[in-house]
Each structure stands twice: as C-alpha cells, then as structure tokens.
Design an enzyme around this catalytic site. Sequence first.
Site, short mmCIF file in Angstrom:
data_model
loop_
_atom_site.label_atom_id
_atom_site.label_comp_id
_atom_site.label_asym_id
_atom_site.label_seq_id
_atom_site.Cartn_x
_atom_site.Cartn_y
_atom_site.Cartn_z
N ASP A 17 0.83 -1.21 0.00
CA ASP A 17 0.00 0.00 0.00
C ASP A 17 0.87 1.26 0.00
O ASP A 17 1.64 1.51 0.93
CB ASP A 17 -0.88 -0.06 1.27
CG ASP A 17 -2.00 0.94 1.24
OD1 ASP A 17 -2.02 1.80 0.35
OD2 ASP A 17 -2.87 0.86 2.13
N ASP B 201 -10.77 4.02 -1.07
CA ASP B 201 -11.39 2.99 -0.22
C ASP B 201 -12.92 2.96 -0.33
O ASP B 201 -13.57 3.99 -0.38
CB ASP B 201 -11.05 3.24 1.25
CG ASP B 201 -9.60 2.97 1.54
OD1 ASP B 201 -8.80 2.93 0.60
OD2 ASP B 201 -9.26 2.81 2.72
C1 GAL Z 1 -5.56 2.31 2.95
C2 GAL Z 1 -6.04 1.17 2.08
C3 GAL Z 1 -7.00 0.34 2.88
C4 GAL Z 1 -6.29 -0.19 4.11
C5 GAL Z 1 -5.65 0.96 4.90
C6 GAL Z 1 -4.78 0.43 6.04
O1 GAL Z 1 -4.67 3.08 2.23
O2 GAL Z 1 -6.64 1.68 0.92
O3 GAL Z 1 -7.51 -0.71 2.09
O4 GAL Z 1 -5.32 -1.11 3.71
O5 GAL Z 1 -4.89 1.78 4.07
O6 GAL Z 1 -4.17 1.45 6.77
#
Ligand code: GAL
Length: 763
Positions: free
Chosen positions: A513, A577
């Site tokens: 990520d 998200d």
């Molecule tokens: C976001 C991601 C989510 C989750 C989150 C965790 O950037 O899109 O799916 O993984 O971080 O902190």
Amino acid sequence: MKKLIQPIVSLLIFTFLLSACRSPRPGDDIISLEKGWKIQKGDNPEWALPGYDASGWQSIDPHKTWETQLKSFSSYDGYAWYRINFIIPKELKDNAYFGDSLQISLGRVDDTEQTFLNGQLLGQNNVLFTDTSAVPGKFEGDSLAYSYYRKYVLPVDDPRLKWGKLNILAVRVHDHGGGGGITNPSPSVSMVDIKDYLAMNVHADPFELKGENYIKTIRLINGHHSEDFDGELTVRVTSNNDGSELYESTEQVIISAGEETQHMFTFSAPQTESYKVEYIYNIDGSVYPVYQVQGAPYILTPPAPDEPRINGPAIFGVRPGHPLLYTIPASGIRPMVFSSDTLPPGIMLDSTNGFLRGEIRKKGEYNITLTAANALGEDSKIFTIRVGDTIQLTPPMGWNSWNCWGLTVSDEKVRSSARAMVESGLVNYGWSFMNIDDGWEADERTRRGELLSNEKFPDMNALSDYIHGLGLKLGIYSSPGPLTCGGYLGSYKHEYTDARTWADWGIDYLKHDWCSYRLIAENETELEELQKPYIIMRNALDRVNRDIVYSLCQYGMGDVSSWGADVGGNLWRTTYDIVDTWESLTNIGFSQYKHSSHARPGGFNDPDMMIVGWVGWGPDLHPTRLTADEQYTHVSLWCLLSAPLLLGNDLSRLDDFTISLLTNNEVLEVNQDALCDQADRVYNQDSIQVWIKDMADGSKAVGFFNMDEELREISIPLGALGLDETYRVRDLWRQQDEANATDRINASVYPHGVYLVRMWPEN
Ligand code: GAL
C-alpha cells in the site's frame, strides 16, 4: 375599479398573515453550501483570513474529489485550501425549533482537515475547538479521517459566528494519498433540529429471520441534554414488487434527554422477495421527521444439494518448485472422500479433506480429474494445474481484516475468522485467503533489519501453520514507504529482508500500500516514480522460493490498470477505499468499465474489498448498511468484473442470507471463469445498466442493474446489447432456467437490484 382593488387587498392581507404565522418548512432552516467553493493548491495561513482575496482561485464542486474534476489536481496529494462566503440570516435562528445551536456540515474530507470560520480555527477532523483562541497545530496522521462526516456544532452566541453578515469559511485540507478534498454529502449550515439530536440507529441490530417471521430492533437515542422528545414512531413494510403494504405500526414514543430506547417489531412475509422497511419518528413542530429506510434480507438461491459438488475454478497456477496448496472446494454432506486420477509427480492429495500439496518441478500443464464422493453420490471435475511463471490465474477469493477490524486486527481475530471460513462452509466454494491488513507490525526492526510482528500477533509461524492446517492461505500487508497508512513500519529500503521474512513465515499474499511512499516519490504524476517501488518489491518477491500473490494498492494513480501487470502485480486497486453505502458501491463499482480491457489471467483490476455482512473498520461492527438488493448487485458486479473477492466482514457473524449470498456456485463460477474477461458496460440508459462478460465456454454472463429507487420492468432488445442470436437463458441467483431469448430480454428488477443471467447461444 373598486371591484378589482378589493380582492387584491384581501390577497395581500392573506399573504401577510400567512407569512407572519408560518412555521418553518424544510429548506427554510438550511443554507446550502453546494455552490461557490474555491480551491487553491498549497498551504498558507493567510488563506484563512477574512480579508484575503481568493477570487482568483479555481472553482470546485464539493461533492467530488479534486482529482475527478480538476486537471491541475490529477493525482495530487498534499495540501490545498477551500474557501466559501455566505450570509447567515437572523431568521434562521428565529424559525428554529430549539434556536440554541448552529451546525456547519462539510460532508466528508479526504483525508484530514482544519476548518476556519472568519479567520479563527473552528476545529479539526470533526473535533470542535471550544477555545476560540485555538491556533492551528498538527492535524495530519489520522488514517481514518477520510471516513468521518465533518460537522461542527456551535452555540448561537459563539463569537466566531457573524449573524446577518458575511461569513468566510476556509478549510485547510491534507490529502495523504488517493482521492483528495471535500466530498459528499453536501455541505451546509443549519440550525440544530430534532433530527440532529435524535439518532435513529437502524443498523446496530440485524434482521433476524425466524420461520416466516422477520424480527427487527431499532434504537432511538436522544442526544439533547435537557429536552425529552415525545413523538410517534411509525414502521412500515412494503413489497418492492407491487408496493403493497405488508405491515404498519405506529406508537407514541417518549425518549428522555440523554436516553436510548429500543423498539422491536415482527412482520411475517415469504423470505424470497424484496421488501422496503421505513422508519419514521415525528414530533409536532419539528421541521423534518426523522426517517430511515432499509431493505430486508431475502434469499434467492436454493440450498446446495447434499450430494457432492466440486466448486471453484477449473485452473490453478503455480511456479515450478514452489510449494503448492490447493483445497478442493466441494459442497455436500461430510464425510467426503477425495480422489484423483494420476497426479503430477510431487503432488499428494489428502483424501479426507481434499488438500492438494507438494511441488512440481517441471513447467507444463497437468490435467487431472478430481472426484469427491459421499454417502449420496459423487462428482468429478477436470482440473488443470499450470506450472509456469504466472500465478493466481483466476481472481483471488478470501477475506481481509480491514473492513471489519481496521487496526484492531489480532492473531485471535484472524484465527476465529479462519475457523468460521471452514465451519460456515465458505471454504467449500473456494474462499481461501485469510489476509491480515494493516496493524500487525512491531514498532522496531531487529538489529539485522528484520520486521517483527507486534504483541497482537505473538507468533506468525504458528499462525501460518494454523491457517494452512485448515487448508487456507495467509496474506499480509505492507507499504513501499517507511510507514503504512496506519502509521506502522513499512518496507522502504528493507524489501528483500521483508520478502524473505514473509516467505519464512509462510505468507501467500502481499498487499503493498503506497501510503507514506508519497514522501519518497519525487513526482507522483510520473509513471516511472509510481512504478519504481512496486518493481523493487516484485524483484524481492522473485527471490524467494514461494508463490506470493502480489496486490498493488495505490488507489488507481497513473492509470495503474494499464501497467499493473507489467510490474508483476496480480491485482491492483483502481480506486480509493470503499465503505458500506450504495453511494460508495456505485461510485466505485460502476466506474470500472474504464479498466475492462486490462483484466487477464493472473492480473485483475481491484475495486476494493467487499462490504457485505458485519463491517466496521474498528472494534465496533454493524451489519452492512447495504440493502439485500444492493448486496446482490455488489456480488454480481464484482463477479462480472473478474474482481478479487475479498470479504471484509467478521466471518464469525454470518447469517443465512449472507452465507447464501456468498455460496451460489453458479454466480461464483462467473468470477472464477478461466478466461478472466472483465465485463463491459454495453447499455446505460434511464437508470438501467447492462454489463456483459464473455465466458470461456462461449456463453455470456449478463447483469441487468436497476440504479433506480423503484422496481423497474425492463424490456431490452438483444440488438441493443450487441447480441444477435437465440440464447438459452438461466437466472443465476435463482438457479433456474428461463424462456429462451430470441429478440428481447424482459425482467422485473428490484430497486438497486440486479437480474443476473448466463446466456448460451443456441447454435
Ligand atoms: C488504505 C487502504 C486500505 C487499508 C488501509 C490500512 O490506504 O486503501 O484498504 O489497507 O490503508 O491502513
């Protein structure tokens, strides 16, 4: 002349009287802030000041992220300021039911925000500063802030407010990554009304289905400190087929200040149809009744037969010499005995649980016939193991911890979800990955630079043995940056060590990520910069002797679908998200047509994890806010899109509806089809969308989606969908054959629902 004057005078008197004694109506009590916003990139404290001239800034719509509407903001992460001017008329206060407080609502802000009113700091990230001399401080770092609805409630005599005069609202926004800026719902200024004190929580408790009965509890919470509420609560259930009323009840409900009341009601109806359930709480004299609407769950799919049936994909990819674990997904009563004709050298089949394990050294395609037998019969299926460079030949299916547990995920929660995956029977349909998202990492690496798990995950090897022992697979999460989005350690400059650690732990899947890599990347609009960290981790994963499915998560920047496969990704997030609302589902899911040409075996567009069942992103969960029809739409669309199917719910809390929703073999077959075509949107008119996916056997999977709030009778000529033959048609959710389609498709589709069919050309 006299004749004419008299009626005019009486009309004027009547109009005057009417306006003098009128009580406020919806709309009178609200100042819309939908239009008039300006935006400027960068960060400058002077932009908060009332005297600042922002007329040269760009105009912006506060309903959509800045990337989606302004060229100069495409892929922009970082600071920007919003400003708007508005007058607060004194009458707003005079017309109000309470007249004591005013609220400024901004909708959601992606990600963090500080809001200034007339040059003074009002609050940040949904926390109001009562100290009117507060000064701006640190306001970044909250990874969940994007999901908060910003609302600042001020007493009417707050010195920051200017009644009857021009007010200047300035919002300092910081976008950590992905979409940025002020987004839905609409910003506004209004007096605090009963609806703002009275919370109607219809999502805390699920619908319980008992025999022919639906049992449902809702909660009313009076947040006012001194005022009791005395009103009427009406619950109404209507059929989505013909609008007929199945149930209505009205009761007088008094809720004391600061108290919560619970209301349970029961209605009986066949559980195979769609119903609208409305809740209305009305108090005389308030501007709006408090209103919520839900869709009751109903089951379309007949139960699976007791005889064995082998589900899941027809093909599985593994790299030569890498450990293989594949659990034959088969429904039917146990005990069941699994067997196979000749297995490739190096592979063993455990006949009691259907685990195929081992490793195959030689590249090639191995076709085997798998058989599952129980006391009632047997089922066989030809299955191909393709040993080569590409893995995950069909979309991954499984679970990820984020949408339920957020950063509170723990070893025990992963274990209990894994147990539930098996005990609920989901595993028998191919649901197999158990992916830990953010929140598992320790604060510091070892002296040798190795990443450790934190106290919530005492022993990763033991956890992975446990998960593998159930025939499931274990996934993990990291970031190419120094920190993850949740502020935990990322893999920056430790990629090779981390890949080795994960391989040693027995990890099968990595979600990588972007998060804090934005601080490292020199320019987030340059393709090379966007690809660089993902290539580094790809190289690291290639060094380990284990297949690790590689999931890129960078929210779609730089049109990742066009190059995700080139940097070795097996899937790549195409969006920001998801949350469990129809708005989020439609914004994300129904915009995927842009990426359809890029899906292929081993490489999938990822519109994010699923939002069915109990979700919550933290310790407190609730049943999804989607209606049953919206959930049928969600699963159908994700299957048509060849999207990864990663459940985001607490698997230890599955009801019959959710299990049925996730275990329809014919629907899942659409997702797991070996061709991996991603459906195209071939029709989009008058709130009806039709998406078509080509299947490996020459048939088409077709979803007719009703985006409308009402039932729609559709009749679409096949020609309008690019179909020109006679087709055998099967309704996939109901698992029933329909009349052949020769020239049109006719169907009734529930509000926000879907008619999902498979169509085979007759000749
Ligand atoms: C976001 C991601 C989510 C989750 C989150 C965790 O950037 O899109 O799916 O993984 O971080 O902190």
